[in-house]
Design a protein around this motif. Structure first.
Motif, PDB file in Angstrom:
ATOM      1  N   THR A  89      14.079  47.570 -31.224  1.00 11.68           N
ATOM      2  CA  THR A  89      14.899  47.483 -30.006  1.00 11.68           C
ATOM      3  C   THR A  89      14.882  48.813 -29.252  1.00 11.68           C
ATOM      4  O   THR A  89      14.780  48.849 -28.032  1.00 11.68           O
ATOM      5  CB  THR A  89      16.360  47.182 -30.378  1.00 11.68           C
ATOM      6  N   THR A 145      24.524  45.529 -23.764  1.00 12.51           N
ATOM      7  CA  THR A 145      23.214  45.802 -23.155  1.00 12.51           C
ATOM      8  C   THR A 145      22.299  46.314 -24.270  1.00 12.51           C
ATOM      9  O   THR A 145      22.734  46.471 -25.414  1.00 12.51           O
ATOM     10  CB  THR A 145      23.320  46.859 -22.045  1.00 12.51           C
ATOM     11  N   VAL A 146      21.057  46.577 -23.943  1.00  5.52           N
ATOM     12  CA  VAL A 146      20.092  46.952 -24.977  1.00  5.52           C
ATOM     13  C   VAL A 146      20.552  48.188 -25.740  1.00  5.52           C
ATOM     14  O   VAL A 146      20.439  48.260 -26.962  1.00  5.52           O
ATOM     15  CB  VAL A 146      18.698  47.189 -24.360  1.00  5.52           C
ATOM     16  N   THR A 159      20.395  39.718 -23.843  1.00  2.01           N
ATOM     17  CA  THR A 159      20.776  41.125 -23.670  1.00  2.01           C
ATOM     18  C   THR A 159      19.880  41.814 -22.644  1.00  2.01           C
ATOM     19  O   THR A 159      20.354  42.597 -21.812  1.00  2.01           O
ATOM     20  CB  THR A 159      20.668  41.856 -25.023  1.00  2.01           C
ATOM     21  N   LEU A 160      18.591  41.487 -22.706  1.00  2.65           N
ATOM     22  CA  LEU A 160      17.662  42.083 -21.742  1.00  2.65           C
ATOM     23  C   LEU A 160      18.072  41.765 -20.314  1.00  2.65           C
ATOM     24  O   LEU A 160      18.152  42.641 -19.452  1.00  2.65           O
ATOM     25  CB  LEU A 160      16.243  41.572 -21.978  1.00  2.65           C
ATOM     26  N   THR A 220      21.164  43.559 -19.375  1.00  3.78           N
ATOM     27  CA  THR A 220      20.912  44.981 -19.121  1.00  3.78           C
ATOM     28  C   THR A 220      20.375  45.174 -17.710  1.00  3.78           C
ATOM     29  O   THR A 220      20.795  46.086 -16.987  1.00  3.78           O
ATOM     30  CB  THR A 220      19.878  45.522 -20.129  1.00  3.78           C
ATOM     31  N   LEU A 269      13.820  49.811 -25.436  1.00  2.00           N
ATOM     32  CA  LEU A 269      14.654  50.595 -24.509  1.00  2.00           C
ATOM     33  C   LEU A 269      13.883  51.810 -23.991  1.00  2.00           C
ATOM     34  O   LEU A 269      13.891  52.105 -22.792  1.00  2.00           O
ATOM     35  CB  LEU A 269      15.928  51.048 -25.234  1.00  2.00           C
ATOM     36  N   PHE A 302      18.869  38.663 -28.102  1.00  2.00           N
ATOM     37  CA  PHE A 302      18.235  39.842 -27.518  1.00  2.00           C
ATOM     38  C   PHE A 302      17.744  39.551 -26.103  1.00  2.00           C
ATOM     39  O   PHE A 302      17.888  40.377 -25.192  1.00  2.00           O
ATOM     40  CB  PHE A 302      17.074  40.316 -28.392  1.00  2.00           C
TER      41      PHE A 302
END
Ligand SMILES: Nc1ncnc2c1ncn2[C@@H]1O[C@H](COP(=O)(O)OP(=O)(O)OP(=O)(O)O)[C@@H](O)[C@H]1O
Ligand SMILES: [Mg+2]
Lengths: 273, 314, 364
Positions: free
Chosen positions: B290, B269-270, B89-90, B93, B294, B86
């Motif tokens: 999550t 991405t998120v 991913t942040l 993003t 977002l 995650f």
């Protein structure tokens, strides 16, 4: 401002414009060639092998007709519902006095911050429990609900310049607040309502996530395209034809109604998705 | 009007007329508001308020598939903070959002300003760029698959081959190193339309005399662009920046079609992570947490717009 | 047909009080004009009578019943707006018929009434058109038609002529006055133009800062103003105000002119009002004798306005019907009969106790 624009500007903008439609030309040419020719490169026009094969077969190979109908149905219903309910709400917020008016208004017009992703888990569970998965309502309800943030805002901005005297004249003529909306205000809201309609039409037609999750069989074009694009399929030409069908209607609407689209986006500022 | 010489009398006419019919009292304001707001309240409640509340509620629960939910407090958030996937991913993003916005606004703004010098001659080219904005992300994703196809039927590899750079050809979407760049290119391609449109609309409202004054003062096109059009087009550009930031931040469709998040999650991405966790792994509580992250990110970016709207709400 | 009575009416927007404690009686069938400078509260007052603004305090009686909380329709009023407020999406006919339709009249009755109103206003040939395709004067007629078709007890007009050009304004003015003579409904008319007020009204109500300064017929206001504000507001061109100093039984005026005076409790400083049309160029005629230096001559055909100032610099404007040959720079003597002079205290109040006498012999 030079009287005759510098040539280099036109040339530069022209080059960028042409570059931008290369991918579009690509799909168009891909849909018109045989898979073998495409494997050599669709731009190899020297030894290209043009055929309308893909365009004749695509209708039977993929459920295009059903998806087209599904797209039309979902988009039309959601658009009409927004066109009817958002102006009524905007009118109530703008002209009527009632408790919690401002608080509700602030909540509604700021809902544009909500990403679609927020609705999917709760609504997926809700629709599942209600047995609505696969029902058009499962998609239409969030389509309409998510449109208010900008649609109410857009119509209300228009009402800010609407002559107050017309409302007063109607009151003097003995017309109640609901009657005033239907008889006096609504007939004069053509331009903001058409801006709403165009934005909502494009957004609904082009949506992928919600119908992909909430529908099963009768999926709209975008979902169908996503499904076939994900498979291994040598028939790139037919996929391309399907993509063109998917993009055709919104592209026409978009190009025809650029003005309303621009005005709508400018006003609503927050835009959507 | 010459009232004096026409016969009869309106007052007399009206008074002899039938007595005024009995009339209904109009609804009071709050009653009318209930009638007019009811449809909106229904749709808005079901698809905005309820999901919002429920997502937040779920984010404090452990819930998988059809099982029951159990309260875990901030457990999901704690897990997110320690989940290396995650966290990656942040960052991804952030990179995706900033790159797409910078590229699309940069190109759209520049072209929009250039077009102001020749509005008529550039109209068809503007339409070409702008039209991509009317194409859905799903279709854009599909179209760009065609550009990045691994064999020589992909345009990019094909062109490299023609240019004698065949050794650079590679499966663009198939290797983690290049898939993100490909995704950014595709997303920027479709995002240029809006900044172009809004910039052009903004410069069209600059009074012609201002630009003529600059011309008479000896400003060359580039100087006019820099000193006059850029600052005056800022309001429109600001709106475009905001919309493009938010759109990129929430992106899902184009990722789903172009890369499916792969390879090896290198393009997640998120907005996509949330989908995978909740809709393919059915880890709903974790997915909800999550989603809240977002939502907070979108709200942070939207804060100026939110303040502006709230102040303007009368 | 109704009498309208306002009893201790007040109106506040939050902290701001725009009408205070205002009482007024408007007789049945009268043509009453509210006049006053911009922002004095004319529209607010009219809109409270109409039912478009809530009344903060006091009682509004229409036709003998308390109307504070009634809907506009229940009050029996009709209103003509400054910008006409015609419904843009309806034809002229539908615009006029709208209130009848709302009231639930039958189709035949509506058609009959619309036709009659159209005939009175001579707009029969416009019935099929949309407001966008009408001229300003035609829109005005339609707006009036929309009001008269209901035969309301009270007509309300808020500056209905201010969007028309000067010529049309004059002709519509007389048409509305004739309409009133014919319909005999109560009419309340708001304007900031004193000429409109003078020419149309049975009664004029002069407002300033939310209060009534004076109520009366046009002639009463012109000849017997209650204070300097009304004296200055009514009459065109404006009344001239000369500073005067009372010492004993004499009144000293600019340029050494003197008058005798009598009365008790007179302030030392006061001002004398002279209407331009009361002054007579030349030395003939008794009363007050003054001399002005002419700065500008406005020639209007039948008459002339002479602008200038007195010896002490006080601005002066007089009307001269037969004084050809006067040029800027000339020193012009003029006289004014004593009965045409009005005296005011420094706070603007009329000094009714003051009686003016011819100047005493120079010696005294
Ligand atoms: N909705 C409102 N909120 C606050 N103040 C108001 C409002 N409406 C009017 N006012 C104030 O009340 C006062 C009277 O306004 P009104 O419109 O009655 O003036 P008016 O005499 O009609 O002037 P005009 O000749 O310019 O039309 C003004 O000072 C105005 O600023
Ligand atoms: Mg007014």
């Amino acid at each position: 401002m030079p009287v005759t624009p510098p040539k280099w500007i036109i040339a530069l903008v022209g080059a960028i414009g042409l570059l931008w439609i290369v991918p579009l030309i690509g799909v168009a040419l891909t849909s018109l060639q045989t898979p073998e020719a495409i494997a050599r490169g669709w731009w190899n026009l020297g030894n290209a092998d043009f055929t309308l094969d893909a365009w004749t077969r695509v209708w039977t190979e993929y459920p295009i007709a059903a998806s087209l109908w599904s797209s039309v149905k979902l988009t039309a219903i959601a658009t009409v519902l927004t066109m009817l309910t958002a102006p009524a709400a905007a009118y109530a917020f703008h002209y009527l006095r009632f408790p919690l008016r401002r608080g509700t208004l602030i909540l509604v017009i700021n809902a544009f911050v909500l990403p679609q992703q927020v609705v999917i888990i709760p609504l997926f569970q809700l629709w599942r429990d209600m047995g609505l998965i696969g029902n058009v309502a499962a998609v239409i309800v969030p389509y309409v609900g998510l449109s208010y943030a900008w649609a109410v805002f857009l119509v209300k901005s228009f009402l800010e310049d609407f002559p107050k005297e017309l409302i007063e004249a109607a009151r003097i003529d003995g017309c109640g607040p609901v009657g005033t909306f239907f008889r006096i205000v609504l007939p004069n809201l053509v331009s903001p309502i058409s801006a709403c309609a165009i934005l909502q039409f494009l957004w609904c037609w082009n949506s992928l996530l919600l119908p992909m999750l909430f529908l099963r069989e009768d999926v709209p074009l975008t979902v169908m395209l996503a499904r076939i694009a994900g498979q291994y399929d040598p028939n790139v030409n037919m996929q391309s034809a399907a993509a063109i069908v998917t993009a055709f209607v919104p592209l026409c609407v978009f190009i025809l109604f650029q003005k309303q689209f621009a005005a709508g986006n400018q006003v609503s500022g927050g835009g959507k998705e | 009007m010459s009232c004096a010489n026409s016969s009869g009398g309106l007052g007399a006419m009206a008074r002899t007329a039938a007595a005024e019919p009995a009339r209904r009292r109009p609804l009071p304001d709050w009653g009318a508001a209930m009638v007019l707001l009811a449809p909106m309240a229904l749709f808005f409640g079901v698809s905005v308020l309820y999901p919002l509340a429920d997502t937040v509620r779920l984010s404090f629960h452990e819930l998988r598939g059809l099982g029951g939910a159990s309260w875990v407090g901030l457990g999901n958030y704690a897990a997110l903070a320690q989940d290396p996937v995650f966290l990656a991913t942040l960052w991804r993003t952030l990179a995706f959002t900033l790159s797409v916005t910078a590229i699309s606004v940069g190109i759209g703004w520049t072209v929009g300003l250039l077009c102001a010098f020749a509005p008529r001659q550039t109209a068809p080219f503007r339409l070409m760029i702008f039209a991509t904005f009317g194409i859905s992300e799903a279709v854009s994703g599909f179209i760009w698959i065609g550009i990045f196809r691994p064999d020589s039927s992909g345009l990019l590899n094909g062109l490299l081959g023609l240019a004698g750079l065949g050794e650079l050809a590679q499966p663009w979407l198939g290797s983690p190193g290049t898939a993100m760049a490909a995704l950014i290119a595709a997303a920027s391609w479709s995002a240029v339309g809006l900044p172009l449109l809004l910039t052009f609309a903004a410069v069209q409202t600059i009074p012609k005399s201002v630009l003529e004054a600059a011309y008479i003062d000896g400003a060359k096109p580039l100087a006019t662009m820099w000193h006059i059009m850029m600052p005056l087009s800022l309001p429109g550009v600001r709106v475009a920046v905001f919309i493009n930031l938010v759109t990129a931040l929430r992106a899902f469709d184009i990722i789903f079609v172009l890369t499916g998040g792969g390879p090896a999650r290198s393009t997640e991405t998120v907005g996509f992570f949330m989908y995978r966790v909740s809709m393919t792994e059915f880890n709903l509580g974790y997915g909800a947490a999550t989603t809240v992250v977002l939502l907070l990110a979108v709200m942070a970016v939207s804060l100026p717009a939110v303040i502006q709207r709230t102040k303007g709400a009368r | 047909m109704a009498r309208v009575t306002l009893r201790n009416i007040s109106k506040s927007y939050g902290q701001l009080e725009v009408i205070r404690d205002l009482s007024l009686d408007i007789e049945d069938g009268s043509f009453t004009v509210f006049v006053g400078p911009s922002g004095c509260g004319k529209s607010t007052l009219l809109r409270m009578i109409a039912g478009l603004e809530p009344i903060t305090g006091g009682d509004l009686m229409i036709g003998g019943t308390r109307a504070n909380d009634l809907d506009p329709v229940a009050r029996g009023i009709a209103m003509v707006f400054q910008n006409y407020a015609l419904y843009p999406h309806m034809t002229v006919e539908k615009n006029i018929a709208f209130s009848l339709k709302m009231a639930g009249y039958g189709r035949a009755e509506i058609a009959r009434r619309v036709a009659e109103a159209a005939e009175v206003l001579q707009i029969g040939h416009l019935l099929g058109r949309r407001p966008a395709n009408l001229s300003g004067g035609q829109r005005q007629r339609v707006a009036i038609g929309r009001a008269i078709v209901r035969d309301p007890a009270v007509f309300l007009f808020d500056e209905p002529l201010s969007n028309l050009d000067a010529e049309l304004r004059v002709s519509m003015r007389s048409e509305i006055a004739q309409l009133h003579q014919r319909l005999t409904n109560t009419m309340i008319y708001v304007t900031h133009d004193q000429t409109e007020a003078m020419t149309m009204a049975d009664r004029i109500v002069v407002l300033r800062e939310g209060r009534i300064e004076q109520t009366g017929t046009p002639q009463e206001l012109y000849e017997d103003p209650a204070n300097a504000f009304v004296a200055g507001f009514i009459g065109s061109p404006r009344m001239n105000f000369l500073p005067a100093r009372a010492s004993g039984s004499a009144l000293e005026l600019p340029g050494g002119a003197r008058l005798g005076c009598a009365g008790d409790g007179l302030p030392r400083e006061l001002s004398l009002g002279i209407r331009p049309e009361a002054a007579r160029p030349g030395r003939e005629g008794g009363g007050l004798r003054l001399e002005m230096e002419v700065a500008l001559v406005e020639y209007l055909g039948g008459t002339r306005y002479l602008h200038g100032h007195l010896a002490d610099g006080t601005a002066m404007l007089i009307e001269a019907r037969s004084a050809a040959g006067i040029r800027p720079g000339d020193r012009l003597p003029f006289t004014c009969p004593l009965e045409a002079l009005r005296a005011f205290a420094p706070d603007g109040a009329r000094l009714r106790s003051l009686s003016l006498l011819p100047a005493e012999p120079e010696t005294a």
